[in-house]
Design an enzyme around this catalytic site. Structure first.
Site, mmCIF file in Angstrom:
data_model
loop_
_atom_site.group_PDB
_atom_site.id
_atom_site.type_symbol
_atom_site.label_atom_id
_atom_site.label_comp_id
_atom_site.label_asym_id
_atom_site.label_seq_id
_atom_site.Cartn_x
_atom_site.Cartn_y
_atom_site.Cartn_z
ATOM 1 N N ASP A 224 14.879 27.910 12.221
ATOM 2 C CA ASP A 224 14.572 26.437 13.288
ATOM 3 C C ASP A 224 15.892 25.890 13.791
ATOM 4 O O ASP A 224 17.105 26.335 13.158
ATOM 5 C CB ASP A 224 14.020 25.615 12.288
ATOM 6 C CG ASP A 224 12.624 25.894 11.948
ATOM 7 O OD1 ASP A 224 11.749 26.374 12.520
ATOM 8 O OD2 ASP A 224 12.211 25.411 10.791
ATOM 9 N N HIS B 128 14.287 32.239 16.835
ATOM 10 C CA HIS B 128 13.684 30.949 16.634
ATOM 11 C C HIS B 128 12.463 31.234 15.851
ATOM 12 O O HIS B 128 11.751 30.337 15.476
ATOM 13 C CB HIS B 128 13.557 30.317 18.150
ATOM 14 C CG HIS B 128 13.256 28.735 17.799
ATOM 15 N ND1 HIS B 128 12.991 28.073 16.530
ATOM 16 C CD2 HIS B 128 13.935 27.762 18.618
ATOM 17 C CE1 HIS B 128 13.214 26.736 16.819
ATOM 18 N NE2 HIS B 128 13.807 26.773 17.971
#
Length: 441
Positions: free
Chosen positions: A418, A414
């Site tokens: 995204d 992450h």
């Protein structure tokens, strides 16, 4: 110039290997890429080819010895000649003062020099030894060999791990491998016999083992897994894919495909092709984050897990973005076959940029995989099964139909990727499979 032969790293989580068999002996001529020795690790057994052509002049690590990767295990000299052997023979021949009464020391010394330096000592014939000494030598050698085998039976790391997990003494097991080596099949057969009562333990049952420290390999693997969790901000997303179109296509074409191309038509080429297509459209999932910079890889190198009887290995399909469906099918089948026959080369299990792992091979719905550093994403393949699904026709009418479905779980970093990027990737991957329209050859 002499060339060092090293213990290769057969996978990024492998840090040591055991030499189970030398296929050549000191003084033998060996060609480039000719099998030189066999190794065994906790994940794979493999034949290691010679890096160059020449003469095997030195073996530094004996059979049955475990060493770390990149350890020099042998030396190959392309310029080795008989002059070296003759010079050594002359030097060893002058040592007839040693062990005149019973020359076991001279014989052992000559053998050791030949092994360590990679030279051939002069032959020691029966005429060089009194009869009594010969008898003593034979008895002593046999006794040493028997005692050593009784104390430390030849076995692979996998066999020793199975024995440890089952609190089992392997000394009573008869090995069917090379030079009496205990194989995985031997120990599993022995355990099965114990369970059925047809074989009784030949050694007293040991008390519960005391807590033991991790082996070096296990400790490093544990460290790598924790490092990956600490380095990457792991996130996961799961998508259900309707595989009915692919299942029907495979069922219809599998016989023709195999007869025409000599390759079995499995589901993996479909999944690999869909992954490569999605990675082309969303290259951030094929990138790596290093030193604060995003590194976009120029090629898609798919690591695809292959299940073996003795473990698991992940060979890499390179340049997947340039390969047709047929080419992918052949590449995957070839790597899998050579993995099972111990023919993979060291560089064929490294350099992946995106990994496919089949967590559903034993029927699991899906898994939440840990990212292989320095990659940024990994896709876990769930089990394929039939389910009742609500389907809507062109007029908006709903009905229940039996469909072949499969769950896929994307694990991603992450920090770099995204949720929107992961979702777009999975939507493209799902669409490619559900609306499959590519020629399979």
């Amino acid at each position: 110039m002499p060339t060092d032969v090293i213990m290769p790293q057969m996978g990024e989580s492998i840090f040591e290997g055991t030499i189970t068999k030398w296929l050549k002996k000191v003084g033998d001529r060996v060609e480039k890429d000719e099998p030189l020795f066999e190794i065994s690790t906790d994940k794979v057994d493999a034949e290691i080819p010679s890096p160059v052509a020449g003469v095997l002049t030195e073996i530094k690590v004996a059979q049955g010895v475990t060493v770390e990767v990149n350890t020099v295990v042998a030396v190959i000299d392309g310029a080795a000649s008989v002059a070296v052997e003759a010079q050594t023979a002359e030097k060893l021949g002058d040592s007839d003062e040693i062990g005149r009464e019973c020359p076991s020391a001279a014989k052992a010394g000559a053998d050791s020099v030949g092994l360590i330096r990679g030279l051939n000592p002069p032959p020691l014939t029966e005429s060089s030894f009194p009869a009594a000494c010969l008898a003593a030598e034979e008895i002593s050698s046999a006794q040493i060999s028997t005692d050593k085998a009784a104390r430390h039976p030849r076995s692979s790391p996998l066999v020793r791990r199975i024995a440890k997990e089952n609190n089992l003494d392997i000394r009573p097991i008869s090995g069917t491998g090379s030079q009496g080596r205990i194989t995985k099949e031997d120990i599993l057969r022995y355990l099965a016999d114990l369970g059925s009562g047809s074989a009784a333990p030949q050694a007293p049952l040991a008390p519960p083992a005391a807590p033991q420290p991790l082996t070096k390999m296990r400790a490093i693997i544990a460290q790598r897994m924790m490092e990956s969790k600490q380095i990457s901000a792991h996130a996961h997303t799961v998508y259900k894919v309707d595989m009915t179109r692919v299942v029907r296509l495979r069922q219809r074409e599998k016989t023709r495909f195999e007869q025409q191309h000599g390759v079995k038509l499995t589901y993996m080429p479909f999944i690999a092709a869909a992954a490569a297509q999605a990675l082309r459209n969303f290259p951030i999932l094929n990138a790596s984050l290093k030193d604060g910079f995003i590194h976009y890889h120029p090629n898609i190198n798919l690591g695809i897990a292959v299940s073996l009887e003795w473990g698991l290995i992940v060979p890499v399909v390179r340049h997947a973005e340039t390969q047709s469906f047929l080419s992918l099918a052949r590449s995957i089948a070839d790597l899998a076959a050579r993995a099972r026959s111990k023919k993979l080369l060291p560089d064929e299990v490294q350099g992946g940029t995106f990994t496919l792992t089949n967590s559903g091979v034993y029927g699991g719905e899906f898994g939440t995989p840990i990212i292989n550093q320095p990659e940024s994403a990994i896709l876990a393949i769930g089990g394929l099964r039939k389910e009742p699904v609500v389907v809507t026709d062109e007029d908006g009418n709903d009905s229940i139909a039996i469909r072949s479905v499969q769950y896929f779980c994307l694990g991603f970093d992450h920090r770099l990727i995204d949720g929107a990027d992961s979702g777009k990737f999975m939507v493209e991957f799902k669409r490619t499979l559900e609306e499959w329209d590519e020629e399979i050859g």
